[in-house]
Design a protein around this motif. Structure first.
Motif, PDB file in Angstrom:
ATOM      1  N   UNK A   1      -5.723  14.018  -7.436  1.00 38.95           N
ATOM      2  CA  UNK A   1      -5.254  13.727  -8.797  1.00 38.95           C
ATOM      3  C   UNK A   1      -3.977  12.889  -8.767  1.00 38.95           C
ATOM      4  N   UNK A   2      -3.078  13.218  -7.859  1.00 35.72           N
ATOM      5  CA  UNK A   2      -1.844  12.442  -7.728  1.00 35.72           C
ATOM      6  C   UNK A   2      -2.161  10.984  -7.401  1.00 35.72           C
ATOM      7  N   UNK A   3      -3.053  10.759  -6.452  1.00 36.93           N
ATOM      8  CA  UNK A   3      -3.423   9.388  -6.089  1.00 36.93           C
ATOM      9  C   UNK A   3      -4.026   8.662  -7.294  1.00 36.93           C
ATOM     10  N   UNK A   4      -4.857   9.346  -8.052  1.00 36.94           N
ATOM     11  CA  UNK A   4      -5.467   8.725  -9.240  1.00 36.94           C
ATOM     12  C   UNK A   4      -4.394   8.343 -10.262  1.00 36.94           C
TER      13      UNK A   4
ATOM     14  N   UNK B   1      -3.482   4.580 -11.546  1.00 38.58           N
ATOM     15  CA  UNK B   1      -3.520   4.251 -12.980  1.00 38.58           C
ATOM     16  C   UNK B   1      -2.221   3.581 -13.429  1.00 38.58           C
ATOM     17  N   UNK B   2      -1.105   4.029 -12.876  1.00 32.29           N
ATOM     18  CA  UNK B   2       0.188   3.447 -13.255  1.00 32.29           C
ATOM     19  C   UNK B   2       0.478   2.139 -12.538  1.00 32.29           C
ATOM     20  N   UNK B   3      -0.152   1.911 -11.383  1.00 39.31           N
ATOM     21  CA  UNK B   3       0.059   0.696 -10.588  1.00 39.31           C
ATOM     22  C   UNK B   3      -1.302   0.160 -10.150  1.00 39.31           C
ATOM     23  N   UNK B   4      -2.054  -0.451 -11.076  1.00 35.61           N
ATOM     24  CA  UNK B   4      -3.433  -0.846 -10.783  1.00 35.61           C
ATOM     25  C   UNK B   4      -3.601  -1.808  -9.609  1.00 35.61           C
TER      26      UNK B   4
ATOM     27  N   UNK C   1       0.820  -1.204   0.000  1.00 37.20           N
ATOM     28  CA  UNK C   1       0.000   0.000   0.000  1.00 37.20           C
ATOM     29  C   UNK C   1       0.854   1.254   0.000  1.00 37.20           C
ATOM     30  N   UNK C   2       0.204   2.365  -0.257  1.00 37.64           N
ATOM     31  CA  UNK C   2       0.873   3.660  -0.281  1.00 37.64           C
ATOM     32  C   UNK C   2      -0.035   4.705   0.337  1.00 37.64           C
TER      33      UNK C   2
END
Length: 131
Positions: free
Chosen positions: A22-25, A29-32, A3-4
């Motif tokens: 937006x950063x979290x989204x 998106x890069x690490x589904x 997790x992050x």
């Protein structure tokens, strides 16, 4: 599962958190397969302990905590370690890893320098367009 937590200061104005959402989204998106949570020290929920609890309950065995601060001031040096200790106590089976404040990263410093130097270029271009 890893997790992050993207940890920001927080503000009374809810619109303030838009860039962090937006950063979290973008990270998702890069690490589904990665569980990502925003957390805030003040004014906005969830706080770091609540976000950590969500990640532990989602099955994360390791959680990275990234302070989205430009420097390591009092919050990062004092408040965050106290919250981290609470997570260690409440969820001892999870490996909690606190990373340096994002502002200490050469990558962010490079990006801010590009933005700052780009201001001059953008102003010059704007003057040329008006002429």
């Amino acid at each position: 599962m890893r997790g992050l937590i993207l940890l920001a200061h927080g503000a009374r104005d809810g619109a303030w958190s838009r860039p962090f959402v937006e950063l979290a989204a973008r990270v998702r998106a890069e690490h589904p397969g990665r569980e990502v949570r925003n957390a805030y020290l003040e004014f906005i929920a969830p706080d770091m302990v609540q976000a950590g609890a969500e990640l532990a309950q989602a099955g994360c065995h390791a959680v990275d905590i990234l302070p989205l601060f430009l420097g390591a001031g009092g919050h990062v040096r004092k408040d965050v370690p106290a919250l981290l200790q609470r997570l260690h106590t409440d969820f001892p089976g999870v490996h909690w890893m606190l990373h340096p404040a994002v502002g200490e990263s050469p990558l962010l410093l490079d990006a801010m320098a590009r933005i700052a130097t780009g201001l001059h270029d953008a102003a010059a271009l704007s003057r040329e367009e008006r002429a």
